[in-house]
Design a protein around this motif. Structure first.
Motif, PDB file in Angstrom:
ATOM      1  N   LEU A 109       0.880  -1.208   0.115  1.00  0.00           N
ATOM      2  CA  LEU A 109      -0.173  -0.040  -0.216  1.00  0.00           C
ATOM      3  C   LEU A 109       0.841   1.222   0.126  1.00  0.00           C
ATOM      4  CD1 LEU A 109      -2.452  -1.317   2.575  1.00  0.00           C
ATOM      5  CD2 LEU A 109      -3.116  -1.111   0.252  1.00  0.00           C
ATOM      6  N   GLY A 110       1.918   0.927   0.688  1.00  0.00           N
ATOM      7  CA  GLY A 110       2.879   2.354   0.926  1.00  0.00           C
ATOM      8  C   GLY A 110       3.521   2.585   2.259  1.00  0.00           C
ATOM      9  N   THR A 111       3.898   3.584   2.586  1.00  0.00           N
ATOM     10  CA  THR A 111       4.490   3.908   3.897  1.00  0.00           C
ATOM     11  C   THR A 111       3.718   5.000   4.611  1.00  0.00           C
ATOM     12  OG1 THR A 111       6.709   3.214   2.697  1.00  0.00           O
ATOM     13  CG2 THR A 111       6.751   4.516   4.881  1.00  0.00           C
ATOM     14  N   CYS A 112       3.808   4.802   6.215  1.00  0.00           N
ATOM     15  CA  CYS A 112       3.368   5.587   6.964  1.00  0.00           C
ATOM     16  C   CYS A 112       4.421   6.359   7.535  1.00  0.00           C
ATOM     17  CB  CYS A 112       2.201   5.056   7.897  1.00  0.00           C
ATOM     18  SG  CYS A 112       1.744   6.143   8.960  1.00  0.00           S
ATOM     19  N   LEU A 147      -3.174  15.426   7.883  1.00  0.00           N
ATOM     20  CA  LEU A 147      -2.729  14.185   6.954  1.00  0.00           C
ATOM     21  C   LEU A 147      -2.238  14.793   5.592  1.00  0.00           C
ATOM     22  CD1 LEU A 147      -5.449  11.413   7.499  1.00  0.00           C
ATOM     23  CD2 LEU A 147      -3.016  11.291   8.132  1.00  0.00           C
ATOM     24  N   ARG A 148      -1.323  14.004   5.254  1.00  0.00           N
ATOM     25  CA  ARG A 148      -0.812  14.573   3.885  1.00  0.00           C
ATOM     26  C   ARG A 148      -0.456  13.155   3.040  1.00  0.00           C
ATOM     27  NH1 ARG A 148       2.028  19.203   2.943  1.00  0.00           N
ATOM     28  NH2 ARG A 148       0.732  21.093   3.920  1.00  0.00           N
ATOM     29  N   LEU A 149      -0.974  12.999   1.741  1.00  0.00           N
ATOM     30  CA  LEU A 149      -0.805  11.652   1.111  1.00  0.00           C
ATOM     31  C   LEU A 149      -0.128  11.990  -0.232  1.00  0.00           C
ATOM     32  CD1 LEU A 149      -1.139   8.733   0.554  1.00  0.00           C
ATOM     33  CD2 LEU A 149      -3.479   9.363  -0.356  1.00  0.00           C
ATOM     34  N   PHE A 150       0.795  11.475  -0.541  1.00  0.00           N
ATOM     35  CA  PHE A 150       1.757  11.883  -1.792  1.00  0.00           C
ATOM     36  C   PHE A 150       1.775  10.418  -2.912  1.00  0.00           C
ATOM     37  CE2 PHE A 150       3.592  14.716   1.124  1.00  0.00           C
ATOM     38  CZ  PHE A 150       3.617  15.924   0.472  1.00  0.00           C
ATOM     39  N   PRO A 151       1.495  10.531  -3.868  1.00  0.00           N
ATOM     40  CA  PRO A 151       1.585   9.320  -4.870  1.00  0.00           C
ATOM     41  C   PRO A 151       2.986   8.978  -4.891  1.00  0.00           C
ATOM     42  CG  PRO A 151       0.912  11.329  -6.129  1.00  0.00           C
ATOM     43  CD  PRO A 151       0.820  11.748  -4.833  1.00  0.00           C
ATOM     44  N   LEU A 152       3.170   7.553  -4.604  1.00  0.00           N
ATOM     45  CA  LEU A 152       4.485   7.216  -4.829  1.00  0.00           C
ATOM     46  C   LEU A 152       4.435   5.687  -5.425  1.00  0.00           C
ATOM     47  CD1 LEU A 152       7.651   7.379  -4.458  1.00  0.00           C
ATOM     48  CD2 LEU A 152       7.513   6.597  -2.022  1.00  0.00           C
ATOM     49  N   ALA A 153       4.750   5.468  -6.594  1.00  0.00           N
ATOM     50  CA  ALA A 153       4.366   4.159  -7.289  1.00  0.00           C
ATOM     51  C   ALA A 153       5.065   2.873  -6.588  1.00  0.00           C
ATOM     52  CB  ALA A 153       4.771   4.054  -8.680  1.00  0.00           C
ATOM     53  N   SER A 154       4.180   1.859  -6.679  1.00  0.00           N
ATOM     54  CA  SER A 154       5.072   0.462  -6.255  1.00  0.00           C
ATOM     55  C   SER A 154       6.118   0.277  -6.940  1.00  0.00           C
ATOM     56  CB  SER A 154       4.039  -0.596  -6.673  1.00  0.00           C
ATOM     57  OG  SER A 154       2.774  -0.609  -5.804  1.00  0.00           O
ATOM     58  N   GLY A 155       7.068  -0.273  -6.114  1.00  0.00           N
ATOM     59  CA  GLY A 155       8.392  -0.834  -6.718  1.00  0.00           C
ATOM     60  C   GLY A 155       9.335   0.322  -6.592  1.00  0.00           C
ATOM     61  N   THR A 156       8.949   1.807  -6.119  1.00  0.00           N
ATOM     62  CA  THR A 156       9.918   2.908  -6.266  1.00  0.00           C
ATOM     63  C   THR A 156      10.180   3.163  -4.741  1.00  0.00           C
ATOM     64  OG1 THR A 156       7.964   4.395  -6.214  1.00  0.00           O
ATOM     65  CG2 THR A 156       9.001   3.568  -8.426  1.00  0.00           C
ATOM     66  N   LYS A 206      14.958   8.757   6.034  1.00  0.00           N
ATOM     67  CA  LYS A 206      14.583   7.326   5.894  1.00  0.00           C
ATOM     68  C   LYS A 206      14.418   7.380   4.356  1.00  0.00           C
ATOM     69  CE  LYS A 206      14.056   5.396   9.934  1.00  0.00           C
ATOM     70  NZ  LYS A 206      14.069   4.383  10.603  1.00  0.00           N
ATOM     71  N   GLU A 207      14.589   6.102   3.891  1.00  0.00           N
ATOM     72  CA  GLU A 207      14.103   5.564   2.714  1.00  0.00           C
ATOM     73  C   GLU A 207      12.945   5.003   2.688  1.00  0.00           C
ATOM     74  OE1 GLU A 207      16.065   4.588  -0.619  1.00  0.00           O
ATOM     75  OE2 GLU A 207      17.098   6.098   0.342  1.00  0.00           O
ATOM     76  N   VAL A 208      11.700   5.406   2.038  1.00  0.00           N
ATOM     77  CA  VAL A 208      10.459   5.101   2.001  1.00  0.00           C
ATOM     78  C   VAL A 208       9.961   4.280   0.852  1.00  0.00           C
ATOM     79  CG1 VAL A 208       9.648   6.602   3.992  1.00  0.00           C
ATOM     80  CG2 VAL A 208       9.868   7.490   1.466  1.00  0.00           C
ATOM     81  N   HIS A 209       9.202   3.358   1.014  1.00  0.00           N
ATOM     82  CA  HIS A 209       8.857   2.520  -0.124  1.00  0.00           C
ATOM     83  C   HIS A 209       7.557   3.066  -0.632  1.00  0.00           C
ATOM     84  CE1 HIS A 209      11.794  -0.745   0.078  1.00  0.00           C
ATOM     85  NE2 HIS A 209      11.932  -0.474   1.335  1.00  0.00           N
ATOM     86  N   GLY A 210       7.248   2.906  -1.920  1.00  0.00           N
ATOM     87  CA  GLY A 210       6.001   3.295  -2.598  1.00  0.00           C
ATOM     88  C   GLY A 210       4.931   2.096  -2.488  1.00  0.00           C
ATOM     89  N   GLY A 211       3.774   2.217  -2.861  1.00  0.00           N
ATOM     90  CA  GLY A 211       2.616   1.278  -2.949  1.00  0.00           C
ATOM     91  C   GLY A 211       1.663   1.820  -3.851  1.00  0.00           C
ATOM     92  N   VAL A 212       0.399   1.207  -3.825  1.00  0.00           N
ATOM     93  CA  VAL A 212      -0.809   1.456  -4.841  1.00  0.00           C
ATOM     94  C   VAL A 212      -1.350   2.704  -4.052  1.00  0.00           C
ATOM     95  CG1 VAL A 212      -1.291  -0.692  -5.563  1.00  0.00           C
ATOM     96  CG2 VAL A 212      -2.405  -0.205  -3.501  1.00  0.00           C
TER      97      VAL A 212
END
Length: 613
Positions: free
Chosen positions: A494-497, A532-541, A565-571
């Motif tokens: 899903l992504g990272t919080c 709350l803030r939400l940014f798109p960050l694609a899966s695998g990036t 920190k390195e953060v992972h993307g998701g849907v």
């Protein structure tokens, strides 16, 4: 800690087409897995209501109905009347193996006994939970109940199985023998099958074995295995867990409605659903070297799994579920705690009626947005309470002398410390109907964030269509097939919080942050408290986030200290949660509804019909 299940012998024929079912308390789910080229993929799925209760009282009816749906979708002929065609006859006929898990009929219900409640009693509880059981009571010599109360309790509970522990090897036997006498006096009867003896596993002090055998041999189907607490400093849970699993198949499953037929149909031992999910969670954690928390929220129970520093724990909250047990969530959480997540005004009686309706019609799904929001509010509380329960049992060993500093000398540590450290947590995995089938993935993510309140940087994922149990049992016969499907079709990241810790006033600057995106561009902004803030960050990036928290705010390195920190993307993407930890909602109703509406709108949780998704 060793794995919770013994592995069956490998199957020597090629397995290219596999059908797997999970018989849940409400729904039976079937999936078809096929080898496509060099890899395995999940290709079709079907589901049907579980048929363990009247009028059918035969679990295989639901299984066959779910497989019929797969036949219709795939064009493959799998059934010949009520028989599964195995192995494959040609490209469009039959399957190579049929496998199944089950928690229908209330799963495996166990009673455990120990000598000291928070020592051997808890060790026995962990052994039973790890094997996929629901622990309906823990009896101990020091639990405060009088002998006649203990005997009456054993008699009235009608468990599927009893696990007796107690004492370290070579220690005193008096209390262990006393517990055996209570069990013998109660003459417990099993839940199913009135004609057979109740399975009882003795895994206590080996010195007491001869006396326990003498007392219980005639009263139960007694099995003796290694002590689960041979010495105070060490737990040895695997032998007892494996015995529980074997007896579950040999005794309990044979008595439940239709299971004898199901066992004959399956090409591998049937596994309790929670044990199968636990197995796949352990596999993920080991493969990726992660600390994780996993949850499987079902109709009758909510199972929580964790692996921290390689130690696996599982707990089951038998009274927290989304259909049969939904009224128990209301009773345990309280109406106010459920209503605090509902983003509109509703009176208490209407809310109670909605919840009771779900309990008496467990297979219904929400038909309106209001109903969906109420169901997701209940899920937040079920998830929150189940994690609290898990933390209380996923502990270090109690009664063991810890390394102590001079300041600890005056404080006797009677209880073990929880192993769950939210700042060390890498991944949360969600599974179960309400999370896997939420109309939007952001809804699954926010339910878990609101319930678990992750701290610092935490990755979240969800089981795409609820197939972890199927893959858990598949991993025991073909690990490659289970891994292929898990990676490609099951796990949806899903992504990272990103969530700073602390409390503040609405609108004050909570943190300065700088995000470096995969294309090298940067975003520099401020996060305010309550935002709350939400940014798109694609899966695998991946992106890099640098957070400079305010003076009183902590990102895990200490108050006011910068963290990168390195953060992972998701849907869903990257979620910045400035609502504080612990998360506190406004007490006054209008303010609370306004806050929820603001947060839900920002992340597009429930989009307006007609608007773009």
């Amino acid at each position: 800690m060793t794995s919770s299940i013994s592995t069956p012998p490998p199957i020597d024929r090629p397995l290219n087409v596999i059908v797997a079912t999970d018989c849940g308390s409400t729904t039976t789910k079937a999936i078809l897995i096929e080898k496509v080229g060099d890899e395995y993929r999940q290709t079709y799925r079907g589901e049907a209501p579980t048929t363990v209760e009247a009028p059918f009282e035969d679990v295989t009816r639901g299984v066959l109905n779910a497989i019929v749906e797969i036949e219709e979708l795939s064009g493959r002929k799998i059934l010949d009347g009520d028989t599964i065609i195995t192995p494959c006859r040609d490209d469009k006929t039959g399957v190579d193996i049929y496998i199944s898990t089950s928690s229908a009929g209330g799963g495996l219900q166990m009673m455990v006994t120990g000598v000291v409640q928070n020592m051997t009693g808890e060790s026995a509880q962990r052994a039973a939970l790890g094997a996929g059981a629901i622990v309906i009571d823990v009896l101990a010599a020091n639990d405060g109940r009088l002998p006649h109360e203990k005997i009456e309790r054993i008699r009235s509970m009608r468990p599927d199985m009893i696990l007796m522990s107690g004492g370290t090897d070579g220690g005193a036997v008096t209390h262990v023998v006393e517990m055996a006498e209570y069990v013998a006096a109660a003459e417990p009867r099993p839940r199913f099958g009135l004609t057979y003896k109740l399975p009882l596993i003795y895994a206590g002090n080996k010195e007491a074995r001869p006396q326990v055998k003498k007392i219980l041999d005639d009263k139960s189907a007694l099995v003796v295995t290694e002590n689960i607490r041979p010495v105070l400093e060490r737990e040895n849970l695997a032998p007892a867990r494996n015995k529980i699993h074997d007896l579950f198949l040999e005794h309990v499953m044979q008595q439940a409605p239709g299971y004898k037929k199901l066992i004959d149909m399956a090409g591998a031992p049937i596994m309790p659903t929670p044990a199968a999910v636990g197995l796949i969670m352990e596999t993920i954690a080991k493969r990726e070297h992660l600390n994780l928390i996993g949850v499987d929220i079902g109709g009758a129970t909510t199972d929580v799994f964790s692996v921290f520093d390689g130690r696996f724990n599982r707990t089951v909250s038998a009274n927290l579920g989304m259909s049969y047990s939904v009224s128990n969530v209301l009773a345990e959480a309280g109406l106010a705690n459920i209503m605090r997540w509902v983003p509109f005004t509703i009176d208490e009686q209407t809310m109670r009626n909605r919840i009771k309706n779900k309990m008496i019609r467990p297979t219904t799904i929400p038909q309106t947005l209001d109903e969906l929001q109420i169901e997701q509010a209940i899920a937040r509380e079920a998830l929150r309470l189940a994690l609290i329960h898990h933390k209380s049992l996923a502990t270090g060993l109690k009664g063991v002398q810890q390394e102590r500093t001079i300041s600890d000398v005056f404080e006797q540590q009677a209880s073990g410390k929880t192993l769950i450290d939210m700042l060390k947590l890498n991944l949360i995995v969600g599974s179960g109907g309400i999370l896997s089938h939420a109309p939007r993935r952001i809804q699954s993510m926010l339910m878990m964030v609101d319930a678990y309140e992750p701290m610092g940087c935490t990755r979240l994922s969800v089981d795409s269509i609820f197939m972890m149990p199927h893959l858990g049992v598949l991993s025991t016969i073909n690990e490659k097939a289970a891994t292929d499907v898990f990676v490609r079709d099951c796990m949806i990241y899903l992504g990272t919080c990103v969530a700073p810790i602390g409390q503040g006033k609405d609108g004050e600057v909570w943190a300065d942050y700088e995000i470096t995106w995969p294309d090298g561009k940067t975003t520099k902004e401020q996060l305010k408290f309550g935002e709350l803030r939400l940014f798109p960050l694609a899966s695998g990036t991946q992106a890099t986030i640098k957070v400079q928290p305010a003076r009183q705010v902590d990102m895990g390195a200490g108050a006011g200290k910068t963290v990168t920190k390195e953060v992972h993307g998701g849907v869903v993407g990257l979620l910045l949660d400035g609502r504080g930890r612990p998360l506190r909602l406004p007490a006054e109703q209008h303010a609370r509804v306004a806050a929820l509406t603001k947060w839900f709108d920002v992340v597009d949780l429930y989009p307006v019909p007609g608007a773009e998704r």
